[in-house]
Design an enzyme around this catalytic site. Structure first.
Site, PDB file in Angstrom:
ATOM      1  N   HIS A 138       0.832  -1.207   0.000  1.00 47.94           N
ATOM      2  CA  HIS A 138       0.000   0.000   0.000  1.00 47.94           C
ATOM      3  C   HIS A 138       0.869   1.261   0.000  1.00 47.94           C
ATOM      4  CE1 HIS A 138      -3.700   2.304   1.238  1.00 47.94           C
ATOM      5  NE2 HIS A 138      -2.772   3.135   1.675  1.00 47.94           N
ATOM      6  N   GLU A 139       1.777   1.334   0.965  1.00 45.27           N
ATOM      7  CA  GLU A 139       2.616   2.537   1.065  1.00 45.27           C
ATOM      8  C   GLU A 139       3.555   2.662  -0.134  1.00 45.27           C
ATOM      9  OE1 GLU A 139       1.648   4.670   3.019  1.00 45.27           O
ATOM     10  OE2 GLU A 139       0.438   3.379   4.314  1.00 45.27           O
TER      11      GLU A 139
ATOM     12  N   HIS B 220       1.795   4.404  -2.954  1.00 46.58           N
ATOM     13  CA  HIS B 220       1.913   5.869  -2.810  1.00 46.58           C
ATOM     14  C   HIS B 220       3.299   6.335  -3.261  1.00 46.58           C
ATOM     15  CE1 HIS B 220      -1.819   6.793  -0.819  1.00 46.58           C
ATOM     16  NE2 HIS B 220      -1.569   6.084   0.268  1.00 46.58           N
TER      17      HIS B 220
END
Length: 672
Positions: free
Chosen positions: A465-466, A469
């Site tokens: 997820h990170e 980003h």
């Protein structure tokens, strides 16, 4: 000489963490604010007729050093804080707020911006330049440029108060988290807890010079305990302590602070001509209005509730076998894990040996290489703010693309959770493409003397997820820093992160990296199949939980008046009632530690997680239909990522997908 105000003499002009002293920050802020104001004055005092170049572009490139300093300071304050840094933050926040107000309410500057905006037809602007002009003009109007002097002063005061109160909110949550620990001396109290976790508790006790074991409210300590501990009373005690964070009437209580923050936001919205703060925020989002957001959330609520009800009934059946007549919220993780084991013969501790952190990181790096041609090379000559941090040079076709910092382990001075941030934005100027410095911060279990850091499957998805980003930041390729990377509409910002999580459930990809850290054995096919099958396990419950947060956030920011006569607890219970699946406890409330909306940037925007799930489900469906590593689709997706905020997000999405996203893609993925 102040190291923070000079050109950094480091590789790629990275932050000189090894040379920064706390006492450098405040004078550096004051000096760089002054320099930035001089840049603004140069724009205002220019006697030439206002043009796109000498006003809009000049403003877009101004204050770069101050932005970098702010990124350095506030990132360190989140990841490696101490009392001195928190004190500096309290001094710096109002100064920055005042500086920001001074620019946004500069009448001479705004009159030049307005003139260029009104004459935009005479400029031959490309799409990105048009977007910059629109965003600049709107940004000033939304910051009070059209207000009279008295109201400008009021707005300035509100913004300063908000920045301080938001900062205080976060400090209280961190202090409240750190204030609690549970010392255990009887090993029987740890029945059910996996040995690797017990080892962590032993290490924590040693650090505190105590015998036995110590549990804290830090995520890697708290979550395994309430998931595995057989001692129900202790699970209850820990869950109550977690639910009381900043809600116990003590020194770090946030209840009054919430009311003050919401009241200030409402005043700000009214001053700027909006009915409420949600109207103000959503004008600049894909969703556009609170009514549309609530319709969206309630549509999902209607669809998810029956599934959630069935899931909870199954858990209640298990609890009944243990003599529990009325199941409570603090029983949920324990029985959910039990049911997961029963249904899929799968538990986190069984899977963890297959997911050592270094292998998971290699996998996400490899995925970025396969989809986008990126490579990652560790650098040991880049200064760091803590020994845990590692730095990587990111290249594309052998050319420098970005720097990536990773900081994976919990510390006393680090706030909870996981996030991506940046130290420096990407932009193009004078023929040079200035590349970004990106950072990922997480809170994974530390390695011990016998084992490497082993991730739960949820932590694997968190890292992906990170990193999603981070890719948005690293692939940035725009002209202006303010439109670069993650500088997009807030309800679009979670698409890249949530999209990347999908790969964690794909068997052909999982097999490339899910290998036992001792034997090298690949995760067996039956377990991979169970991970796939368990993807939607408790999806109804998780959806209801997220919808509860989203609805509560929207209600805080549309119904500020109610808080004058209502307690935080009653307000929270009232508006989350439709999403509650367990009895609420009068001693606990989540709002006082809801940092996303009272400290972070998710005010009137928490719904965006679910909104982006529609986007990511639809986007990944496109890959699934054509091959998850399809190079043509990856190339189109790379354009979406590299475009940042240069186009309307729906236009960007349609250019990639060929159509608008369909909510059915999410419902199909979630509930079949």
């Amino acid at each position: 000489m102040n190291i923070l105000t000079e050109n950094f003499k480091t590789p790629y002009h990275t932050a000189p963490f090894d040379q920064i002293r706390n006492e450098d920050y405040l004078p550096a802020f004051k000096e760089l604010i002054q320099r930035s104001e001089e840049e603004i004055n140069a724009i205002v005092d220019n006697n030439e007729a206002p043009t796109f170049e000498n006003v809009i572009e000049a403003l877009a490139y101004s204050g770069e050093k101050l932005d970098i300093l702010s990124n350095i300071f506030f990132n360190v304050n989140s990841a490696e804080t101490n009392d001195e840094l928190q004190q500096i933050a309290e001094e710096v926040s109002p100064i920055l707020s005042e500086y920001s107000s001074k620019i946004s309410q500069n009448e001479a500057l705004f009159s030049k911006i307005k003139k260029v905006y009104e004459e935009k037809e005479k400029y031959n602007l490309n799409e990105e330049q048009q977007m910059l002009l629109e965003e600049t003009y709107k940004g000033f109007v939304r910051s009070g440029a059209l207000l009279n002097d008295e109201d400008k002063e009021k707005l300035k005061k509100i913004n300063m108060d908000l920045s301080l109160k938001s900062l205080k909110f976060g400090q209280n949550v961190l202090a409240s988290t750190n204030a609690y620990f549970k010392h255990i001396t009887n090993k029987e109290d740890l029945a059910g807890i996996p040995e690797a976790i017990i080892e962590q508790y032993t290490e924590e006790a040693k650090e505190r010079n105590l015998e036995g074991w110590v549990l804290t409210l830090q995520y890697p300590s708290y979550v395994p305990f309430i998931t595995y501990a057989e001692n129900r009373e202790l699970r209850k005690e820990l869950a109550l302590a977690n639910g009381k964070k900043s809600f116990d009437g003590g020194e770090f209580d946030n209840q009054n602070l919430i009311k003050e923050i919401i009241n200030l936001k409402q005043k700000k919205a009214e001053l700027l001509g909006y009915k409420n703060y949600a109207d103000f925020v959503l004008e600049e989002r894909m969703a556009k209005s609170p009514a549309k957001v609530l319709d969206f959330l309630n549509e999902l609520l209607t669809k998810a509730k029956p599934y959630a009800g069935k899931e909870i009934d199954e858990l209640k059946g298990l609890a009944k076998e243990d003599g529990i007549e009325e199941m409570q919220g603090y029983d949920h993780p324990f029985y959910a894990e039990k049911l997961r084991k029963e249904k899929f013969d799968l538990n986190d501790e069984e899977l963890k040996p297959y997911f050592p952190l270094n292998q998971v990181q290699d996998a996400v790096f490899g995925l970025a290489n396969k989809l986008f041609g990126l490579t990652f090379e560790e650098r040991n000559d880049i200064p760091k703010y803590h020994d845990d941090v590692k730095t990587y040079e990111v290249k594309e076709n052998g050319e420098y693309k970005s720097l990536l910092y990773v900081d994976y382990f919990p510390r006393k001075g680090k706030r909870a959770g996981a996030w991506m941030t940046s130290y420096k934005s990407q932009y193009k100027k004078n023929g040079e493409n200035s590349r970004p410095h990106i950072s990922i911060v997480c809170n994974f279990s530390k390695p011990t003397k016998d084992t490497p850091s082993l991730l739960t499957f949820q932590e694997v998805t968190t890292l992906f997820h990170e990193f999603g980003h981070a890719l948005h930041g690293m692939l940035a390729n725009t002209q202006y820093p303010g439109l670069s990377g993650t500088s997009v509409k807030w309800d679009f910002v979670e698409l890249p992160s949530q999209f990347l999580e999908n790969f964690c459930y794909e068997p052909e990809f999982l097999k490339t990296f899910a290998k036992h850290y001792k034997t090298g054995e690949v995760l067996p096919d039956d377990k991979i199949q169970k991970i796939e099958q368990s993807k939607n396990f408790m999806e109804g419950y998780q959806t209801m939980r997220q919808l509860g947060f989203g609805i509560l956030d929207m209600m805080y920011h549309t119904n500020a008046g109610e808080l004058e006569s209502e307690s935080i607890k009653n307000f929270e219970d009232k508006y989350t009632k439709a999403t509650q699946l367990y009895p609420t406890n009068p001693e606990t409330a989540m709002s006082p530690s809801f940092s996303h909306i009272f400290q972070g940037g998710y005010s009137a925007g928490y719904y965006s997680y679910k909104w982006a799930e529609v986007l990511d489900a639809d986007a990944f469906q496109y890959f699934k239909e054509n091959g998850i590593f399809n190079p043509e689709i990856a190339a189109k997706y790379k354009i979406l990522l590299s475009s940042g905020g240069t186009k309307d997000p729906m236009e960007l999405y349609k250019n990639f997908r060929g159509s608008e996203p369909k909510v059915e893609s999410l419902l199909k993925r979630a509930f079949g």
